[in-house]
Structures are given as structure tokens and as C-alpha cells.
Design an enzyme around this catalytic site. Structure first.
Site, PDB file in Angstrom:
ATOM      1  N   ASP A   1      52.124 -13.983 -10.017  1.00  0.00           N
ATOM      2  CA  ASP A   1      52.171 -13.962  -8.558  1.00  0.00           C
ATOM      3  C   ASP A   1      52.754 -15.316  -8.116  1.00  0.00           C
ATOM      4  OD1 ASP A   1      52.028 -13.226  -5.938  1.00  0.00           O
ATOM      5  OD2 ASP A   1      49.926 -12.665  -5.957  1.00  0.00           O
TER       6      ASP A   1
HETATM    7  C1  BGC Z   1      51.429 -11.965  -2.937  1.00  0.00           C
HETATM    8  C2  BGC Z   1      52.079 -10.841  -3.701  1.00  0.00           C
HETATM    9  C3  BGC Z   1      53.527 -10.723  -3.313  1.00  0.00           C
HETATM   10  C4  BGC Z   1      54.205 -12.057  -3.573  1.00  0.00           C
HETATM   11  C5  BGC Z   1      55.701 -12.047  -3.280  1.00  0.00           C
HETATM   12  C6  BGC Z   1      52.236 -13.246  -3.002  1.00  0.00           C
HETATM   13  O1  BGC Z   1      51.758 -14.197  -2.120  1.00  0.00           O
HETATM   14  O2  BGC Z   1      50.128 -12.165  -3.431  1.00  0.00           O
HETATM   15  O3  BGC Z   1      51.384  -9.647  -3.471  1.00  0.00           O
HETATM   16  O4  BGC Z   1      54.145  -9.690  -4.002  1.00  0.00           O
HETATM   17  O5  BGC Z   1      53.593 -13.028  -2.761  1.00  0.00           O
HETATM   18  O6  BGC Z   1      55.973 -12.053  -1.951  1.00  0.00           O
END
Ligand code: BGC
Length: 719
Positions: free
Chosen positions: A253
Site C-alpha cells: 500500500d
Molecule cells: C489506500 C489504498 C489505495 C492506495 C492508492 C492508499 O492510501 O490505502 O487503498 O489503493 O492509497 O491510491
């Protein structure tokens, strides 16, 4: 394919391999030339949030034609519940209990996104949560592992479609794993999940996503039992790779590798990179621990180049499977009439309609007659084109939104009296109350659009108090005094604690954040073109103090029912009693939820009868069949979502009081009866008991019913 991947890796330099493991964004480069040079040099494996079909195509062309080995790039973006055509938030989609409708919505989202050059989306989010304070409950499909597993499959299939098609997107099952158990529902917070709970609940949807062919997984932010999930060898390696033999790719993530430093698990970026790469994260999103440190880690002998090869192979396999090496750079998915196509908007309306849950309908106040003389449309969500789309909307545009105000104006003209009463959900001023009361006074009935702005749910947006914000409750109380029928329509990103408002309203329709077509979908139900059919994918609590409360709960040694409860106000003054019954309950809330999981009313009534088991005693090797008759005894043709629950009465570890094991949506005309049959294979009674997976002989309860609290009951024995 493996041979192709191997051959390619043999040709790659260590730098090129590490480049594949980096997911960059615009902000990593000072300008376009800089970015293009990095692509040409093979220093990037994927981008996220690069905007514009032409820009994407040009970068992809450079990767394929001008980089040394011509390896194509993955272009990722969060397309969570629609690209431009916005569907209900996932929690709303889940309330449809309709995997076919949801699969189609995800396909439409993929088609729209692919037309912009996107070939990878960070969906489905399949975390399970038991905490409505958590803002990301909006992105989940609710509290149940079985229901979420069904949606995991449907969403993966919808997103990916046919991988050879130009509209295929790689799906990403996230967040692996346990993220939804954040303590106090505060986003990013610590999680403690014992292994049986991890395996029996939180891992299940991920297994379903793997089985459905999810090309990628995302590791999470949370610290799980003391080990951050983006450096957790138990979940990423032991379970995902060794046990499940998952051959897709794992992306971190956003910054979750580097965040092992503040977690107190890594001394610095280099250490974080070492932990994550060893645990099993193939690609790093947004931060640079890998790109800056993996080479020296190899040179110092801390990690082997074979380990890097393994990680890169996982990435390349996705690119091959998605056909990126063969698909032309020109975006053949691009077509001017894709975005917001009529059929897409129509499906958004259908799904929104199917996602709404009727919680109360005193005296059959709903549906209203289309010929109603006058109708008041009031409330902060009645004309909130942005907020009705809900959280996680990057590309949807509020100009496309059909708000209730516009819809009811179009349908009723001057017979509609609008006054928002409150400008936004948190509005604390009552200066609009007068106009709202006057609109109500001139109308035969009141539609009050209550709820939360979209910013109050979603990532990082957790609440400790989950009541209706601002002065909504006060305005509802004033409107109630007019004596006019009061219909509450709630648009929110979570199950709000609406106990007080529920008492005041004659009817309550829970609409979640319904997306682009909110107004039309709501009008469809309000005027009875269709009956509501949605059922709750989460338990509704009376107040935040009841959290966590979920149907999968354990019985305790001192179970209580609401009739055991002595309410706090009824305890005599100077009571000298030691206790009020020695049972597991709250003196203020009792034990029951406001609404149980699976609950939802309809404009018709259904009668359940004739529960039949294929046998009283069942054999471990045999499939069990359970059936019941469901009859439409009202006068509205519509669907019913029939649910199957079981309880394993005694286990080598204690078992939940209710486990959802099946559901089916059936359509019944008035008077019609259908027999609904479920098969339970012994494997579905299996659980992890702390040591191993077991299916244990013994007594089981089984229910077929309209929700988790009601239903026909029988027992069987498993021998
Ligand atoms: C979130 C994810 C997301 C990623 C990309 C993160 O802050 O937890 O769910 O896919 O950002 O935007």
C-alpha cells in the site's frame, strides 16, 4: 509463460529488475522528460495516477519501443465504485446481495477506466470490519466473510473480464490482511487478530479473490499481532505463497514499506526494504525504499539476486497475463461514447435502487402516489451532487449527478417544495429551519434527506460518534411536530446510529451514498415503480458504545436476550443488588442491535414455511440439502433475498452464534410460492481451530430466513 518470464529475467540487469519493482507517480519526476527518461532506462515498472489516455499511451510506447527490453508498464488507479459513472459505495453495492449486478458494475467501471489507458485498479477492497466508526467501512462489502467472499469473486471477475480484451484491468485484492480490525475504528490503527479469527474470517475473501484469478494483491498498512502487514512473512509468505501457492503479484500500500519505520519495526528505509522484500512484497507503491536500497542489499549479501528474480517474475507474469506485451499501444479500448454511456448510467440507477434498504415503513406510508398533491424535499443531502457519490471518487464529476432535488422537481414540478433546512450535514445553524418548516407545512408529506457528507467516511475519515451530524436531528424533531408523514432517506458512508430519528420517522430508507443516479433510483422506490429489496450487509448499532456488534459473535457463558435486560432508568434508587442478572448485556443498550445483519423490508410481505432437510443425520462425505418455501403474500411483485445460516453447537473452539452459508435472490409475483434449496457441502462446515482445519461431527442448527435474526429453524447431526 514461465519460460518466457525466465528468459526475460536472464536478460535483465539488476537495475532493470529493481526498476520493475518501483511504482512511481508524477511527483517523482521534475518534468515529463525526466519521467520519460526513467521509463526509457527501465527504472519504473508501473505508474499510479498518471492522467490522460494520450499521455499514458505515449509513456507506454516509450516503455515498449524505446526501453532496452521493451517491458510494458502497469498503469494503476483507484477505480473503486465507478470511473465516471459512479455506482453506490461498495457497502451499498453489498446491500443488493446481488453479485451479478455488482459484477456488471465493475465491468462497466473497467471499460470506462480502460478507455483512459488504465490497466490495473486497486480493487476490490475486501476487508471485513465490525466497526462502523472506521471510515473505510464505506469501501467494504460489510461484516460477513461469506458475503464478502461472494463479492470478492464477482468484483474480480467484473474488473478483469477477459484478460485478452483491451478493456481488461488487473484486479487488486486489498488490503492483505486484517486492516478492518483497526482498534477503536481509527484508521491505520493496530490490529490483534488471533489465527482462528484471521483464517475463519479475514483471510476467506482473499482466498476467494485468488480463486477468481485476481492478478494482484495489496499488502496493508496495519500492524498485525506486532508485525506490520507489509513486512509480515507469516501472511505474505507462509500463507499466501507457501500454503495458497499464489502466483500473482503483491504491491505494497502507499508508503506502507517505509511506514514500518514509525511502526517501530524497521530502523530506516534500507531495513524496511529488506524486511518487505524478504516477506514477499514484489512492488513498492509511491515510496523509494526499494529503488534506493535493493541494489546495495544484494551487493552486501543481505538478500540474494534469486530473491529479486522471484519478485520480478511475479510482476512480469501479470504483464504477460494481461497481454501487455502483445496488445497494441494505441488504446483500442478508447471510444468516445464509453464514458457515461446511457447503458452505464442505467445500470448505475438499477444498482443504486437495489442497494437501498427499507428499515421502517409504518402504515405502508411508502410508496407515495405519483399523483400526490404536494411533497416537501428537505435536508442537507437532498441537493448534494458531490456528497451523494460517496468516498473514493477520483474521476466522477458532480455535474453528472442526478440529485433528489432535480429528480423530484422534474417529476412533480410545482408540487415539489424544496428547502434544504441545513446547508450541509454538519451545519449547526438553524437559520434554514423556518423555510424547511414552511415547505413542510405546504406539503402532504415530507422527504427528509439526512446523512453524512462524503468526506466523513473513507480513508482516514473515521468518527468516534456515529450519530447524524450537525443539527439534523433537531430539524427532524421540528418537522415531526408538523404532523405530516415524515420519510427519512439516509445517505451515508456507514451504518449510522439513528435510533432517535428512527422513532420520529414514519419510514426510513437507507440509501448509503448511491452515486451518480441517486435521485432517480430513490424516486423509483419512493413512488413504487419498484419495491426496495436491499438487505443490510452490516449490523446497525443503537449507538457507538455497542461496537463491536455483529452476527458472527460468540454466545458467551452468560448470554442474555433483551427480555433479561433491566434498563438503567428502571433500576430503583438505592438499589443494594450486587448485579442485575449476571448476564452479558448493556444496561442502556440491552443486547440486540438496532437492526440485525441481513435485515430489510419490502412493499410486499413474504411468508416462510416448510423447512425440509434432506436427512436428520448427515454423513461427512455427503452434501446436505436444506429447503424452504417462500411465498409472496402481499400485492407487490418483487424480489426477496433468502438467507441460510448455521450454528455449530459445540466445537473444539467455540463457534459463532450465526454463520451465513448461502443466500439467493428470488422474484415472486403476488401469491406465488417458490422452493429455495441450498446445498451445504461438509467442506463448508470446516473451520480452523488454532491447530488445523477441521470439520467436526456434532449437532448443528440451521435457519432459512429473511435476515440473521429470524427464520425457520431445524437441527441436524453430522456424523
Ligand atoms: C489506500 C489504498 C489505495 C492506495 C492508492 C492508499 O492510501 O490505502 O487503498 O489503493 O492509497 O491510491
Amino acid at each position: 509463460m514461465d519460460a518466457k518470464v525466465k528468459a526475460l529475467i536472464r536478460e535483465m540487469t539488476l537495475d532493470e529488475k529493481i526498476g520493475q519493482m518501483f511504482q512511481a507517480s508524477d511527483f517523482h519526476f521534475s518534468n515529463d522528460e525526466d519521467l520519460q527518461k526513467a521509463v526509457k532506462d527501465g527504472r519504473v515498472g508501473s505508474f499510479l495516477n498518471i492522467q490522460g489516455a494520450e499521455k499514458v499511451a505515449e509513456i507506454q510506447r516509450i516503455a515498449k519501443e524505446e526501453s532496452r527490453l521493451g517491458i510494458p508498464l502497469l498503469f494503476g488507479r483507484d477505480v473503486i465504485h465507478g470511473y465516471r459513472t459512479i455506482f453506490p459505495i461498495p457497502l451499498g453495492m453489498a446491500a443488493s446481495w446481488d453479485t451479478a449486478l455488482v459484477k456488471k458494475a465493475m465491468r462497466i467501471s473497467a471499460v470506462e477506466a480502460a478507455s483512459m489507458g488504465i490497466n490495473w485498479t486497486f480493487a476490490p477492497m475486501i476487508d471485513i470490519t465490525w466497526d462502523p466508526r472506521w471510515g473505510r467501512i464505506a469501501e467494504t462489502t460489510g461484516e460477513d466473510p461469506f458475503l464478502t467472499s461472494q463479492f470478492a469473486k464477482a468484483m474480480v471477475e467484473g474488473i478483469q473480464g477477459d484478460l485478452n480484451d483491451p478493456t481488461a484491468l488487473a484486479a487488486c485484492a486489498k488490503h492483505f490482511v486484517g486492516y478492518g480490525m483497526a482498534e477503536a475504528g481509527r484508521d491505520y490503527n493496530t490490529t490483534y487478530i488471533p489465527e482462528p479469527l484471521l483464517r475463519n474470517v479475514h483471510l476467506k475473501p482473499f482466498k476467494a479473490a485468488q480463486n477468481a484469478g485476481a492478478l494482484t494483491f495489496m499488502s496493508a498498512f496495519n500492524d498485525l499481532n506486532g508485525v506490520p502487514t507489509s513486512g509480515n512473512a507469516f501472511t505474505l509468505k507462509t500463507i499466501l505463497r507457501d500454503e495458497w501457492n499464489y502466483r500473482g503479484m503483491v504491491v505494497s500500500d502507499w508508503a506502507s514499506i517505509e511506514e514500518m519505520i514509525p511502526h517501530g519495526f524497521a530502523t530506516g528505509k534500507k531495513h524496511a526494504a529488506e524486511i518487505a522484500v524478504k516477506a514477499g512484497v514484489d512492488m513498492e507503491m509511491a515510496t523509494t525504499a526499494y529503488i534506493e536500497n535493493l541494489k546495495s542489499l544484494v551487493e552486501e549479501g543481505k538478500i540474494s539476486e534469486e530473491l529479486i528474480n522471484e519478485r520480478v517474475a511475479n510482476i512480469l507474469r501479470v504483464k504477460f497475463k494481461l497481454g501487455l506485451f502483445d496488445k497494441p499501444v494505441e488504446n483500442s479500448a478508447l471510444s468516445a461514447d464509453t464514458i457515461l454511456a446511457g447503458s452505464h448510467l442505467e445500470h448505475a440507477r438499477v444498482l443504486a435502487r437495489n442497494s437501498m434498504v427499507l428499515l421502517k415503513n409504518s402504515n405502508h406510508i411508502l410508496p407515495l402516489s405519483k399523483d400526490i398533491g404536494s411533497l416537501a424535499v428537505i435536508g442537507p443531502l437532498a441537493d448534494a451532487p458531490h456528497d451523494q457519490m460517496g468516498t473514493w471518487v477520483f474521476d466522477g464529476s458532480e455535474e453528472d449527478s442526478q440529485t433528489p432535488k432535480t429528480t423530484f422537481r422534474n417529476l412533480l414540478g410545482d408540487r415539489m417544495h424544496f428547502a434544504s433546512g441545513l446547508e450541509y450535514s454538519r451545519d449547526k445553524s438553524n437559520k434554514g429551519f423556518g423555510a424547511a418548516l414552511s415547505a413542510a407545512g405546504r406539503s402532504e408529506a415530507i422527504l427528509f434527506f439526512a446523512g453524512e457528507e462524503s468526506i466523513l467516511s473513507g480513508e482516514a475519515n473515521s468518527r468516534g460518534i456515529i450519530d447524524l451530524p450537525g443539527k439534523q436531528s433537531a430539524l427532524i424533531r421540528d418537522l415531526k411536530k408538523t404532523g405530516k408523514p415524515l420519510i427519512l432517506i439516509v445517505m451515508a458512508g456507514r451504518p449510522l446510529a439513528i435510533q432517535q430519528e428512527l422513532k420520529m420517522a414514519d419510514a426510513v430508507l437507507y440509501a448509503w451514498h448511491p452515486g451518480t443516479m441517486a435521485g432517480l433510483a430513490i424516486a423509483d422506490l419512493v413512488f413504487g415503480n419498484y419495491s426496495p429489496t436491499g438487505k443490510l450487509p452490516v449490523t446497525f448499532v443503537k449507538g457507538a458504545g455497542q461496537i463491536p456488534l455483529y452476527h458472527y459473535r460468540k454466545n458467551t457463558g452468560r448470554p442474555a436476550s433483551d427480555s433479561d435486560v433491566i434498563h438503567i432508568d428502571d433500576i430503583p434508587r438505592n438499589s443494594r443488588q450486587l448485579s442485575l442478572g449476571f448476564k452479558s448485556m448493556h444496561l442502556d443498550y440491552g443486547v440486540e442491535p438496532l437492526f440485525p445483519f441481513g435485515y430489510g423490508l419490502s412493499y410486499t410481505k413474504f411468508k416462510y414455511s416448510n423447512l425440509v432437510l434432506s436427512d436428520k443425520a448427515l454423513n461427512l462425505n455427503k452434501t446436505i440439502s436444506v429447503s424452504a418455501d417462500v411465498q409472496n403474500i402481499g400485492n407487490f411483485e418483487t424480489d426477496e433475498i433468502v438467507q441460510l445460516y448455521i450454528r455449530d453447537r459445540v466445537g473444539s473452539i467455540t463457534r459463532p452464534v450465526k454463520e451465513l452459508k448461502g443466500f439467493r435472490k428470488i422474484r415472486l409475483v403476488p401469491g406465488e410460492t417458490k422452493t429455495v434449496r441450498f446445498e451445504i457441502a461438509p467442506g463448508e462446515l470446516e473451520f480452523f481451530n488454532g491447530e488445523k482445519y477441521v470439520t467436526e461431527p456434532g449437532e448443528f442448527d440451521v435457519w432459512i430466513g429473511p435476515n440473521s435474526a429470524e427464520g425457520l429453524h431445524a437441527q441436524f447431526e453430522l456424523r
